[in-house]
Motif scaffolding. Structure first.
Motif, short mmCIF file in Angstrom:
data_model
loop_
_atom_site.label_atom_id
_atom_site.label_comp_id
_atom_site.label_asym_id
_atom_site.label_seq_id
_atom_site.Cartn_x
_atom_site.Cartn_y
_atom_site.Cartn_z
N VAL A 1 0.81 -1.34 0.05
CA VAL A 1 -0.06 0.09 0.14
C VAL A 1 0.83 1.21 0.09
N PRO A 2 1.76 1.47 1.04
CA PRO A 2 2.43 2.68 0.85
C PRO A 2 3.32 2.92 -0.41
N THR A 3 3.98 2.09 -1.29
CA THR A 3 4.60 2.26 -2.31
C THR A 3 3.65 2.42 -3.45
N THR A 4 2.51 1.75 -3.20
CA THR A 4 1.44 1.92 -4.45
C THR A 4 0.85 3.55 -4.40
N ILE A 5 0.75 3.91 -3.22
CA ILE A 5 0.37 5.37 -2.88
C ILE A 5 1.45 6.21 -3.64
N ASP A 6 2.75 6.05 -3.24
CA ASP A 6 3.61 6.78 -3.86
C ASP A 6 3.73 6.84 -5.42
N MET A 7 3.33 5.53 -5.97
CA MET A 7 3.21 5.71 -7.14
C MET A 7 2.16 6.58 -7.85
N ILE A 8 1.15 6.28 -7.17
CA ILE A 8 -0.40 7.10 -7.53
C ILE A 8 0.06 8.70 -7.51
N HIS A 9 0.83 9.12 -6.47
CA HIS A 9 1.18 10.51 -6.35
C HIS A 9 2.04 10.82 -7.47
N ALA A 10 3.06 10.12 -7.87
CA ALA A 10 4.05 10.45 -8.86
C ALA A 10 3.34 10.49 -10.16
N PHE A 11 2.41 9.67 -10.41
CA PHE A 11 1.54 9.61 -11.71
C PHE A 11 0.74 10.81 -11.79
N ARG A 12 0.10 11.19 -10.81
CA ARG A 12 -0.77 12.35 -10.76
C ARG A 12 0.09 13.68 -11.02
N THR A 13 1.08 13.80 -10.48
CA THR A 13 2.08 15.03 -10.40
C THR A 13 2.33 15.45 -11.76
N ASN A 14 2.71 14.30 -12.61
CA ASN A 14 2.76 14.26 -14.14
C ASN A 14 1.70 14.31 -15.04
N GLY A 15 0.51 14.42 -14.45
CA GLY A 15 -0.80 14.20 -15.41
C GLY A 15 -1.20 13.05 -16.03
N MET A 16 -0.29 12.10 -15.38
CA MET A 16 -0.64 10.83 -15.88
C MET A 16 -1.87 10.02 -15.06
N LYS A 17 -2.78 9.38 -15.89
CA LYS A 17 -4.18 8.82 -15.28
C LYS A 17 -3.87 7.77 -14.31
N VAL A 18 -4.55 7.58 -13.59
CA VAL A 18 -4.61 6.55 -12.44
C VAL A 18 -5.97 5.64 -12.45
N LEU A 19 -5.73 4.45 -13.06
CA LEU A 19 -7.09 3.85 -13.15
C LEU A 19 -7.25 2.58 -12.16
N TRP A 20 -8.33 2.61 -11.50
CA TRP A 20 -8.71 1.46 -10.40
C TRP A 20 -9.51 0.21 -11.05
N THR A 21 -9.13 -0.70 -11.48
CA THR A 21 -10.08 -1.82 -11.89
C THR A 21 -10.28 -2.72 -10.76
N ASN A 22 -11.47 -2.99 -10.25
CA ASN A 22 -11.87 -4.17 -8.98
C ASN A 22 -13.18 -4.93 -9.31
N TRP A 23 -12.86 -5.96 -8.87
CA TRP A 23 -14.26 -6.98 -8.73
C TRP A 23 -15.67 -6.06 -8.11
N GLY A 24 -16.58 -5.87 -9.07
CA GLY A 24 -17.80 -5.06 -8.72
C GLY A 24 -18.96 -5.82 -9.26
N LEU A 25 -19.48 -6.98 -8.91
CA LEU A 25 -20.48 -7.58 -9.79
C LEU A 25 -21.70 -6.81 -9.36
N THR A 26 -22.55 -7.09 -10.24
CA THR A 26 -24.05 -6.92 -10.18
C THR A 26 -25.09 -8.18 -10.31
N ASP A 27 -26.20 -8.18 -10.05
CA ASP A 27 -27.10 -9.52 -9.83
C ASP A 27 -26.99 -10.01 -11.52
N PHE A 28 -27.02 -9.05 -12.13
CA PHE A 28 -26.99 -9.41 -13.55
C PHE A 28 -25.97 -10.33 -13.94
#
Length: 289
Positions: A99-126
């Motif tokens: 987690v701490p290293t991931t957050i450091d990467m997130i901040h570095a990407f944001r600072t350079n205008g690079m998008k941060v994408l989160w893709t997680n399990w998130g099911l629907t009943d369908f």
């Protein structure tokens, strides 16, 4: 009809056609007029001819330097969810340590205008009505379908409703710990984007929500991290590779509960399909850009 949906990556249509050396006597251009890399003296140029504000990442030998275009690059964080990481759910301590290293990467990407994408399990009943049996079996807690996707996971710590297993909006499907604040804040600020998935791979299928976003945003270079590296991270990276994206696995923000041989397989093949790197290779280069 939007050509960006069919000629992937679309950014090369804008940047590449005028700049690509389609007939190269030195054979240093790899790809096609719409999607190409250029081999340099010390590595690879992934910018597809768009050299504005480029960043060069000094990746470990033998990979060599990789030059990227920040406007067409993004970080993909996969399945860093309570279900996989929270200690009260038997979550992976190796994953929590990321987690701490991931957050450091997130901040570095944001600072350079690079998008941060989160893709997680998130099911629907369908989703549950179309889920194949192999996946139901893989996510069963006791070998029966009663404890697989969509089952009520009860409560922990006396008052936290864990919710239905990996269903969209449930507590167990939320990003773990400080990552939740990062994700919520990033989405609110427009730097981060959140995509639910219904298979191990966030890029499975003809056009997932994340893939549509990448095409519309003309993003071509993807950095991957999360859990499990040999399952959902690997699946998403591999599908991205099949669909024509540049893929870079970030080792020190990736982990798994599987035996070491599984990580070895991913490391070997990720280096063939694209590149492997550590945050220590990437963050310093982003900090001086």
């Amino acid at each position: 009809m939007r050509l960006g949906r069919y000629l992937l990556p679309f950014s090369a249509v804008l940047y590449g056609c005028a700049n690509a050396q389609l007939i190269n006597p030195n054979n240093i251009t790899f790809g096609n007029p719409f999607n190409f890399w250029t081999k340099t003296q010390d590595g690879w140029d992934l910018t597809r001819g768009n050299h504005t504000n480029t960043i060069t990442l000094p990746l470990p030998h033998p990979a060599g330097n990789v030059t990227i275009q920040p406007a067409t690059s993004a970080m993909v964080i996969i399945d860093m969810q309570n279900f996989f990481l929270h200690p009260d759910l038997g979550g992976d301590p190796l994953g929590r340590a990321l987690v701490p290293t991931t957050i450091d990467m997130i901040h570095a990407f944001r600072t350079n205008g690079m998008k941060v994408l989160w893709t997680n399990w998130g099911l629907t009943d369908f989703d549950l009505t179309t889920m194949p049996p192999a996946l139901f079996r893989g996510f069963s807690s006791d070998g029966t379908s009663a404890t697989s996707f969509g089952s009520d996971m009860g409560t922990i710590q006396g008052n936290i409703s864990v919710g239905r297993k990996l269903m969209r909006g449930s507590w167990n499907a939320q990003p773990f710990g400080d990552l939740l604040d990062e994700q919520v804040g990033g989405v609110a600020n427009g730097t981060d984007f959140y995509f639910n998935k219904n298979r191990l791979s966030g890029m499975w299928g003809t056009s997932t929500p994340m893939q549509t976003f990448l095409q519309d945003g003309m993003i071509t270079t993807l950095f991957f991290g999360g859990v499990n590296v040999d399952q959902c991270v690997w699946g998403t990276l591999l599908d991205s590779y099949y669909k024509g994206y540049d893929v870079i696995l970030v080792d020190d923000i990736s982990a798994t509960t599987s035996p070491m041989a599984a990580t070895g397989m991913v490391d070997f093949n990720a280096a063939l399909n694209g590149w492997r790197a550590n945050s220590t290779d990437i963050i310093p280069a982003l900090s001086v850009s």
